[in-house]
Write a protein that holds these residues in place. Structure first.
Motif, PDB file in Angstrom:
ATOM      1  N   VAL A 125       0.824  -1.213   0.000  1.00 17.30           N
ATOM      2  CA  VAL A 125       0.000   0.000   0.000  1.00 17.30           C
ATOM      3  C   VAL A 125       0.855   1.259   0.000  1.00 17.30           C
ATOM      4  O   VAL A 125       0.439   2.305  -0.495  1.00 17.30           O
ATOM      5  CB  VAL A 125      -0.943   0.003   1.226  1.00 17.30           C
ATOM      6  N   ALA A 126       2.067   1.179   0.521  1.00 16.19           N
ATOM      7  CA  ALA A 126       2.941   2.351   0.588  1.00 16.19           C
ATOM      8  C   ALA A 126       3.292   2.882  -0.789  1.00 16.19           C
ATOM      9  O   ALA A 126       3.735   4.031  -0.916  1.00 16.19           O
ATOM     10  CB  ALA A 126       4.213   2.015   1.360  1.00 16.19           C
ATOM     11  N   TYR A 130      -3.587   7.060  -1.957  1.00 21.35           N
ATOM     12  CA  TYR A 130      -4.686   6.744  -1.045  1.00 21.35           C
ATOM     13  C   TYR A 130      -6.032   6.744  -1.751  1.00 21.35           C
ATOM     14  O   TYR A 130      -6.935   5.970  -1.401  1.00 21.35           O
ATOM     15  CB  TYR A 130      -4.695   7.756   0.100  1.00 21.35           C
ATOM     16  N   ARG A 131      -6.195   7.565  -2.770  1.00 20.67           N
ATOM     17  CA  ARG A 131      -7.503   7.699  -3.394  1.00 20.67           C
ATOM     18  C   ARG A 131      -7.953   6.442  -4.131  1.00 20.67           C
ATOM     19  O   ARG A 131      -9.146   6.307  -4.428  1.00 20.67           O
ATOM     20  CB  ARG A 131      -7.508   8.898  -4.347  1.00 20.67           C
ATOM     21  N   ARG A 157       5.920   8.218   5.006  1.00 21.87           N
ATOM     22  CA  ARG A 157       4.577   8.533   5.491  1.00 21.87           C
ATOM     23  C   ARG A 157       3.656   8.788   4.307  1.00 21.87           C
ATOM     24  O   ARG A 157       3.582   9.896   3.785  1.00 21.87           O
ATOM     25  CB  ARG A 157       4.637   9.739   6.425  1.00 21.87           C
ATOM     26  N   ASN A 158       2.968   7.745   3.905  1.00 19.00           N
ATOM     27  CA  ASN A 158       2.133   7.811   2.719  1.00 19.00           C
ATOM     28  C   ASN A 158       0.791   7.140   2.996  1.00 19.00           C
ATOM     29  O   ASN A 158       0.289   7.211   4.115  1.00 19.00           O
ATOM     30  CB  ASN A 158       2.862   7.156   1.540  1.00 19.00           C
ATOM     31  N   ALA A 159       0.208   6.479   2.001  1.00 18.21           N
ATOM     32  CA  ALA A 159      -1.109   5.864   2.177  1.00 18.21           C
ATOM     33  C   ALA A 159      -1.106   4.813   3.281  1.00 18.21           C
ATOM     34  O   ALA A 159      -2.056   4.724   4.074  1.00 18.21           O
ATOM     35  CB  ALA A 159      -1.571   5.248   0.862  1.00 18.21           C
ATOM     36  N   LEU A 160      -0.059   3.993   3.354  1.00 19.89           N
ATOM     37  CA  LEU A 160      -0.001   2.977   4.397  1.00 19.89           C
ATOM     38  C   LEU A 160       0.052   3.619   5.779  1.00 19.89           C
ATOM     39  O   LEU A 160      -0.622   3.166   6.715  1.00 19.89           O
ATOM     40  CB  LEU A 160       1.219   2.070   4.182  1.00 19.89           C
ATOM     41  N   LEU A 360       2.191  17.111  -0.641  1.00 20.10           N
ATOM     42  CA  LEU A 360       3.396  16.970   0.178  1.00 20.10           C
ATOM     43  C   LEU A 360       3.886  15.531   0.212  1.00 20.10           C
ATOM     44  O   LEU A 360       5.101  15.278   0.172  1.00 20.10           O
ATOM     45  CB  LEU A 360       3.120  17.466   1.599  1.00 20.10           C
ATOM     46  N   GLU A 361       2.958  14.582   0.284  1.00 20.22           N
ATOM     47  CA  GLU A 361       3.370  13.178   0.271  1.00 20.22           C
ATOM     48  C   GLU A 361       4.088  12.842  -1.035  1.00 20.22           C
ATOM     49  O   GLU A 361       5.072  12.096  -1.047  1.00 20.22           O
ATOM     50  CB  GLU A 361       2.156  12.273   0.473  1.00 20.22           C
ATOM     51  N   ALA A 362       3.597  13.398  -2.128  1.00 18.52           N
ATOM     52  CA  ALA A 362       4.263  13.162  -3.402  1.00 18.52           C
ATOM     53  C   ALA A 362       5.666  13.765  -3.413  1.00 18.52           C
ATOM     54  O   ALA A 362       6.621  13.131  -3.876  1.00 18.52           O
ATOM     55  CB  ALA A 362       3.416  13.739  -4.539  1.00 18.52           C
ATOM     56  N   LEU A 363       5.809  14.977  -2.901  1.00 13.15           N
ATOM     57  CA  LEU A 363       7.134  15.593  -2.838  1.00 13.15           C
ATOM     58  C   LEU A 363       8.085  14.779  -1.968  1.00 13.15           C
ATOM     59  O   LEU A 363       9.278  14.645  -2.278  1.00 13.15           O
ATOM     60  CB  LEU A 363       7.024  17.021  -2.295  1.00 13.15           C
TER      61      LEU A 363
END
Length: 434
Positions: A125-126, A130-131, A157-160, A360-363
């Motif tokens: 999942v990481a 998330y969408r 720190r991402n979707a997981l 921010l998660e993408a960056l």
């Protein structure tokens, strides 16, 4: 669970505690994929529904085929499910009772739209946005009250990470973390060897399930971490006295990403908002801008916005102009130069922590590709879910810097509806140019 599959101690513990929604953060070689494949097979084989549907979702379709497809076939045959028919072209297993299990890739979420599902496994999942869960799969489970299991090893720190925190704070979810130092699954000597051969960050991430370990090869991870440490990721209100500039990465079948930025005194960059969606026309994004009621300044788009589409003969630049948006086109420069421009800009950036969370998660996770054969990082970035947000930010860093000498529109000139053209006001384009 069945006579062919004998779960280990921790796997059996998971099986006893699973709920409708469960998040399992596990070290490498824990056996989480086998555990979840067997749950899907068990549910499919024993379902009283003649139309039970299960899905196994990997980050990429080719990963699902390479990692899970043979495991699924193996465990179906080990159970003695002789009536199962395997469709190689669709990566689908049809059971004699009418149940089906199919493999998907999160890189093509549209392939999941319109389906109904009874059970879903998200693997790694990481590496997914998330969408895929919130927009696509969660609605597909609703009318059947289907279940979902999320499994993976941390990768920042991402979707997981988001799902893990959600599950820990929701009594209706099950959350569990299994570190290699605690499970005894791997030989201690093997762990010691891995610790010597890997960086501390790599070991902590892969075997000790650390969400705070740095993403290897990340371009901007350290700079985003510095912004967080310095308090530059916070509640950041919109300043009505400053125009809002936007930077776009335009996709058709892919996502379109938009950053909303205000430039403060002394070159301070206030990133107040972020929006991303997939499979929508330009009119959808114009309405999104309109709904925010900002006083807009410049709109920056990638150079390929000038390309004419075969079906209409028009470029998206022309389509956008007909909808009331006049884009400044970002210069076409090498990707690495754009990455350097982002690196130069980030120390001057402040971000709204809630509205910009996805961007921010993408960056944080945008990273260089890794050449397995050479054992080193490549020169180009990985193209995945992070690319659209980062490309849009890159266009801002390059495009706005290239034309900072242009006169900035004052707020008084933008008090009219910035999208009057949508309501049929023919004087919109002329007023924007003036």
């Amino acid at each position: 669970m069945n006579e062919c599959y004998v779960p280990r101690t921790h796997q059996a513990e998971i099986e006893r505690n699973l709920r409708r929604f469960s998040v399992l953060v596990c070290h490498r070689r824990f056996g989480k994929t086998v555990l979840c494949v067997n749950r899907l097979v068990e549910c499919a084989a024993n379902s009283a529904r003649p139309d039970w549907r299960g899905a196994y979702i990997a980050p990429l379709y080719r990963q699902a085929k390479a990692v899970v497809w043979d495991i699924l076939k193996h465990h179906c045959r080990m159970r003695g499910e002789s009536g199962v028919k395997f469709h190689e072209g669709e990566l689908r297993a049809d059971f004699a009772n009418g149940a089906r299990i199919r493999l998907f890739g999160a890189n093509n979420p549209d392939s999941l739209r319109g389906l109904y599902l009874d059970g879903v496994v998200f693997d790694e999942v990481a590496q997914m946005p998330y969408r895929v869960w919130s927009e696509v799969v969660r609605p597909a489970l609703s009318d059947r009250r289907g279940w979902a299991v999320f499994i993976g090893t941390p990768r920042g720190r991402n979707a997981l990470y988001r799902l893990w925190n959600m599950a820990r704070n929701d009594p209706d979810w099950f959350a569990a973390m299994y570190r290699a130092s605690e499970t005894g699954v791997l030989d201690p000597g093997e762990l010691d060897a891995a610790r010597r051969e890997m960086s501390p960050e790599e070991f902590d991430q892969e075997f000790e399930c650390s969400f705070s370990a740095a993403v290897q090869g990340a371009y901007f991870g350290r700079l985003v971490a510095e912004a967080e440490k310095q308090g530059r990721i916070c509640a950041l209100p919109h300043d009505p006295d400053l125009p809002v500039h936007t930077a776009w990465d335009l996709g058709m079948s892919d996502s379109t990403a938009i950053w909303f930025v205000q430039m403060g005194p002394g070159g301070e960059c206030r990133v107040i908002d972020y929006y991303e969606a997939q499979g929508m026309g330009l009119d959808h994004y114009v309405r999104e801008l309109q709904a925010r009621e900002y006083a807009y300044g410049r709109h920056i788009a990638p150079h390929d916005i000038r390309v004419r589409e075969l079906g209409t003969g028009k470029s998206r630049l022309e389509v956008a102009r007909s909808l009331g948006i006049r884009f400044d086109v970002c210069p076409n420069i090498p990707v690495q130069d754009g990455i350097n421009a982002v690196r130069s800009l980030l120390p001057r950036c402040w971000f709204d922590e809630k509205r910009c969370q996805a961007g921010l998660e993408a960056l944080r996770h945008y990273r260089r590709s890794f050449n397995e054969r050479a054992g080193d990082f490549g020169a180009r970035p990985v193209h995945d879910w992070t690319s659209h947000a980062v490309d849009a930010f890159r266009y801002f860093a390059v495009g706005f810097r290239q034309q900072t000498d242009r006169p900035r529109p004052c707020r008084a000139e933008n008090r009219y509806d910035p999208f009057e053209r949508l309501a049929g006001r023919d004087d919109y384009a002329g007023r924007q140019r003036s």
